[in-house]
Design an enzyme around this catalytic site. Sequence first.
Site, PDB file in Angstrom:
ATOM      1  N   CYS A   1       0.836  -1.211   0.000  1.00  0.00           N
ATOM      2  CA  CYS A   1       0.000   0.000   0.000  1.00  0.00           C
ATOM      3  C   CYS A   1       0.864   1.252   0.000  1.00  0.00           C
ATOM      4  O   CYS A   1       0.531   2.253  -0.653  1.00  0.00           O
ATOM      5  CB  CYS A   1      -0.895   0.036   1.233  1.00  0.00           C
ATOM      6  SG  CYS A   1      -2.024  -1.345   1.350  1.00  0.00           S
TER       7      CYS A   1
HETATM    8  C1  BEZ Z   1       0.584  -4.701   1.922  1.00  0.00           C
HETATM    9  O1  BEZ Z   1      -0.049  -3.686   1.648  1.00  0.00           O
HETATM   10  O2  BEZ Z   1       1.797  -4.732   1.852  1.00  0.00           O
HETATM   11  C2  BEZ Z   1      -0.142  -5.958   2.339  1.00  0.00           C
HETATM   12  C3  BEZ Z   1      -1.372  -5.853   2.957  1.00  0.00           C
HETATM   13  C4  BEZ Z   1      -2.009  -7.029   3.352  1.00  0.00           C
HETATM   14  C5  BEZ Z   1      -1.440  -8.268   3.083  1.00  0.00           C
HETATM   15  C6  BEZ Z   1      -0.224  -8.327   2.433  1.00  0.00           C
HETATM   16  C7  BEZ Z   1       0.436  -7.176   2.045  1.00  0.00           C
END
Ligand code: BEZ
Length: 211
Positions: A45
């Site tokens: 994100c």
């Molecule tokens: C991320 O945004 O890095 C992420 C969020 C949930 C699960 C795996 C990765």
Amino acid sequence: MSLRLGDAAPDFIAETTEGPIRFHEWIGDRWAILFSHPRDFTPVCTTELGYVARLKPEFDKRNVAAIGLSIDPLDSHRGWAADIKETQGYAPNFPIIADPERKVANLYGMMHPAHDEVYTVRTVFVIDPKKKVRLTITYPQTTGRNFDEILRVIDSLQLTDAHKVATPVNWKQGEDVIIVPAVSDEEARAKFPKGWRALKSYLRLTPQPGR
Ligand code: BEZ
């Protein structure tokens, strides 16, 4: 039931990092992309939000407003912005909805319990100025989205709304487009003065109109 292409995008009120909004009023006469993030302070994100901030001039050119969503609260979103700037070079320059009660997430079908019961998946909704859903994409949490592709689809949508054309595989701005089969050759002669190449009677390629 999940939202489908052509459905009215549900309206809502929400708290965002840029103040409270009523969604339809906030969109106004622009296009919008609404995209969800599983949670704050997560690596994928972080890269996505920095990239969307970097694309702001491209969104502005197309009259598109971006808005993110995560189920974490506002103070968490605000703290995260500093990390995004530090690691990606761009801080979010668009609102991020705080949706701890998952009101918007449920309204837009962003919760996929068999994938994750607590956090949203990565959805993208492109919404037009009439507040109709024009594109939906759902990615797993572990896959960062391709926002260049989302811009490409918006280019196609805006072009095909304005002209009776469709865009072929992997089309990009400036490349030839397809005259839709509903347009007769006679009508096409008037609408597409640069002419066309007919590979088949139903596959007519013409230079992108308006360039
Ligand atoms: C991320 O945004 O890095 C992420 C969020 C949930 C699960 C795996 C990765």
